[in-house]
Design a protein around this motif. Sequence first.
Motif, PDB file in Angstrom:
ATOM      1  N   MET A   1       0.840  -1.192   0.000  1.00  0.00           N
ATOM      2  CA  MET A   1       0.000   0.000   0.000  1.00  0.00           C
ATOM      3  C   MET A   1       0.882   1.252   0.000  1.00  0.00           C
ATOM      4  SD  MET A   1      -3.209   0.879   2.510  1.00  0.00           S
ATOM      5  CE  MET A   1      -2.268   0.802   4.058  1.00  0.00           C
ATOM      6  N   ILE A   2       0.505   2.232  -0.813  1.00  0.00           N
ATOM      7  CA  ILE A   2       1.241   3.493  -0.902  1.00  0.00           C
ATOM      8  C   ILE A   2       0.549   4.528  -0.019  1.00  0.00           C
ATOM      9  CG2 ILE A   2       2.026   5.339  -2.420  1.00  0.00           C
ATOM     10  CD1 ILE A   2       1.897   3.246  -4.721  1.00  0.00           C
ATOM     11  N   LEU A   3       1.287   5.127   0.895  1.00  0.00           N
ATOM     12  CA  LEU A   3       0.738   6.150   1.777  1.00  0.00           C
ATOM     13  C   LEU A   3       1.025   7.528   1.216  1.00  0.00           C
ATOM     14  CD1 LEU A   3      -0.563   7.029   4.480  1.00  0.00           C
ATOM     15  CD2 LEU A   3       1.765   7.089   5.429  1.00  0.00           C
ATOM     16  N   CYS A   4      -0.027   8.312   1.000  1.00  0.00           N
ATOM     17  CA  CYS A   4       0.104   9.707   0.577  1.00  0.00           C
ATOM     18  C   CYS A   4      -0.142  10.593   1.791  1.00  0.00           C
ATOM     19  CB  CYS A   4      -0.900  10.031  -0.523  1.00  0.00           C
ATOM     20  SG  CYS A   4      -0.630   9.093  -2.051  1.00  0.00           S
ATOM     21  N   ALA A   5       0.853  11.368   2.179  1.00  0.00           N
ATOM     22  CA  ALA A   5       0.768  12.211   3.374  1.00  0.00           C
ATOM     23  C   ALA A   5       0.949  13.663   2.985  1.00  0.00           C
ATOM     24  CB  ALA A   5       1.828  11.794   4.400  1.00  0.00           C
ATOM     25  N   GLY A   6      -0.128  14.452   3.105  1.00  0.00           N
ATOM     26  CA  GLY A   6      -0.040  15.853   2.750  1.00  0.00           C
ATOM     27  C   GLY A   6      -1.398  16.451   2.466  1.00  0.00           C
TER      28      GLY A   6
ATOM     29  N   ALA B   1      -3.266  10.860  -4.235  1.00  0.00           N
ATOM     30  CA  ALA B   1      -3.940   9.733  -3.587  1.00  0.00           C
ATOM     31  C   ALA B   1      -5.162   9.293  -4.386  1.00  0.00           C
ATOM     32  CB  ALA B   1      -4.347  10.110  -2.159  1.00  0.00           C
ATOM     33  N   ILE B   2      -5.965  10.260  -4.832  1.00  0.00           N
ATOM     34  CA  ILE B   2      -7.145   9.944  -5.639  1.00  0.00           C
ATOM     35  C   ILE B   2      -6.729   9.239  -6.931  1.00  0.00           C
ATOM     36  CG2 ILE B   2      -9.059  10.921  -6.966  1.00  0.00           C
ATOM     37  CD1 ILE B   2      -9.568  11.054  -3.996  1.00  0.00           C
ATOM     38  N   ALA B   3      -5.701   9.781  -7.588  1.00  0.00           N
ATOM     39  CA  ALA B   3      -5.248   9.200  -8.848  1.00  0.00           C
ATOM     40  C   ALA B   3      -4.754   7.769  -8.658  1.00  0.00           C
ATOM     41  CB  ALA B   3      -4.152  10.067  -9.466  1.00  0.00           C
TER      42      ALA B   3
ATOM     43  N   ILE C   1       6.061   5.894   0.859  1.00  0.00           N
ATOM     44  CA  ILE C   1       5.468   7.166   1.288  1.00  0.00           C
ATOM     45  C   ILE C   1       5.601   8.169   0.150  1.00  0.00           C
ATOM     46  CG2 ILE C   1       5.635   9.113   2.887  1.00  0.00           C
ATOM     47  CD1 ILE C   1       6.854   7.163   4.927  1.00  0.00           C
ATOM     48  N   PHE C   2       4.500   8.848  -0.138  1.00  0.00           N
ATOM     49  CA  PHE C   2       4.535   9.985  -1.055  1.00  0.00           C
ATOM     50  C   PHE C   2       4.172  11.232  -0.259  1.00  0.00           C
ATOM     51  CE2 PHE C   2       2.334  13.129  -3.631  1.00  0.00           C
ATOM     52  CZ  PHE C   2       3.309  13.390  -4.577  1.00  0.00           C
TER      53      PHE C   2
ATOM     54  N   VAL D   1      10.700   6.803  -0.275  1.00  0.00           N
ATOM     55  CA  VAL D   1       9.969   8.075  -0.222  1.00  0.00           C
ATOM     56  C   VAL D   1      10.033   8.745  -1.579  1.00  0.00           C
ATOM     57  CG1 VAL D   1       9.910  10.391   0.790  1.00  0.00           C
ATOM     58  CG2 VAL D   1      10.430   8.401   2.236  1.00  0.00           C
ATOM     59  N   MET D   2       8.864   9.157  -2.093  1.00  0.00           N
ATOM     60  CA  MET D   2       8.814  10.023  -3.265  1.00  0.00           C
ATOM     61  C   MET D   2       8.355  11.395  -2.803  1.00  0.00           C
ATOM     62  SD  MET D   2       6.848   9.659  -6.945  1.00  0.00           S
ATOM     63  CE  MET D   2       6.930  10.992  -8.158  1.00  0.00           C
TER      64      MET D   2
END
Length: 303
Positions: free
Chosen positions: A1-6, A31-33, A118-119, A147-148
């Motif tokens: 799972m990719i976590l988008c934080a922001g 995150a939506i994309a 993490i993005f 991290v990206m």
Amino acid sequence: MILCAGESLIDMVPDNGCFRPLAGGSVYNTAIALGRLGEPTAYLWPISRDPFGEVLLRPLAEAAVNTDLCPRTDRLTTLAIVTLVGGEARYSFYDEGSAGRMLRPEDLPALPQDVQAIFAGGISLVPDPCGAAIESLIERDGDRLPVMLDPNIRPFFIDDTDAYRARLSRLIAKADVVKLSGDDLEWLFPAMPPEDAARKVLAQGPRIVLQTGGAAGARAHWRGETVVAPAIRTTVADTIGAGDTFNAGVLASLRRQGILSKVGLASITKDQIATALGLGAKAAAITVSRPGANPPWAHEMSF
């Protein structure tokens, strides 16, 4: 799972002399994309209990993005007033004391075991306490998780340039993949050719620096020969969310290729990078062909 934080926020978009509220935010859009592309995705950012908070949650749910890590708060949702100049989006923010702005490092939850990357990025990196919170997350978990980072620099949002540059330097050094637009590179290294600026960022520590240029396509700077991906020609409605969708396409491709890990990115090949750039460009082309940040669904992509 990719976590988008922001950040997530409400874009007030021009519509026949009025403003239409649309869910947005750089990291939120990514995150939506990712969710729409069918990728397992989680989101971390405070969500207000005000009516706009419900507007933000609905697209996340529709895209099957996990929001278990999102604290709810009575603070108000950030608003961004959008103006379009030659098809390019420009923003004014209403953010003081907002739900996301007040995220603190001590509010960060422990990450579930199934988080594999993490993005982070956007305006969430700029002010405190939320900027310190995102930096703390990457400092805490960035040694074990790739991290990206996409700073998506908005100069008019930055009050303390020196502090922000210092934070970006620390974050870039911790990141594995950094994406920068031409405007970002110009802000970081004024008057320096974009290629040279991107290489200068690469020397700060990332495995890959992605340089995007709209119609000029994208380039990946890494330990090998620069990888170039042309933009996909399309009729442009506007550019809102284009870079965010590109990020999602790149991350989706890296995960599908089985290289979204510290080890995988350390041994990445030219062909793997080209595949990732290609998916990012294709997803972004669909987004720019329609108004607003409206990333493609999996069924709209030919994988």
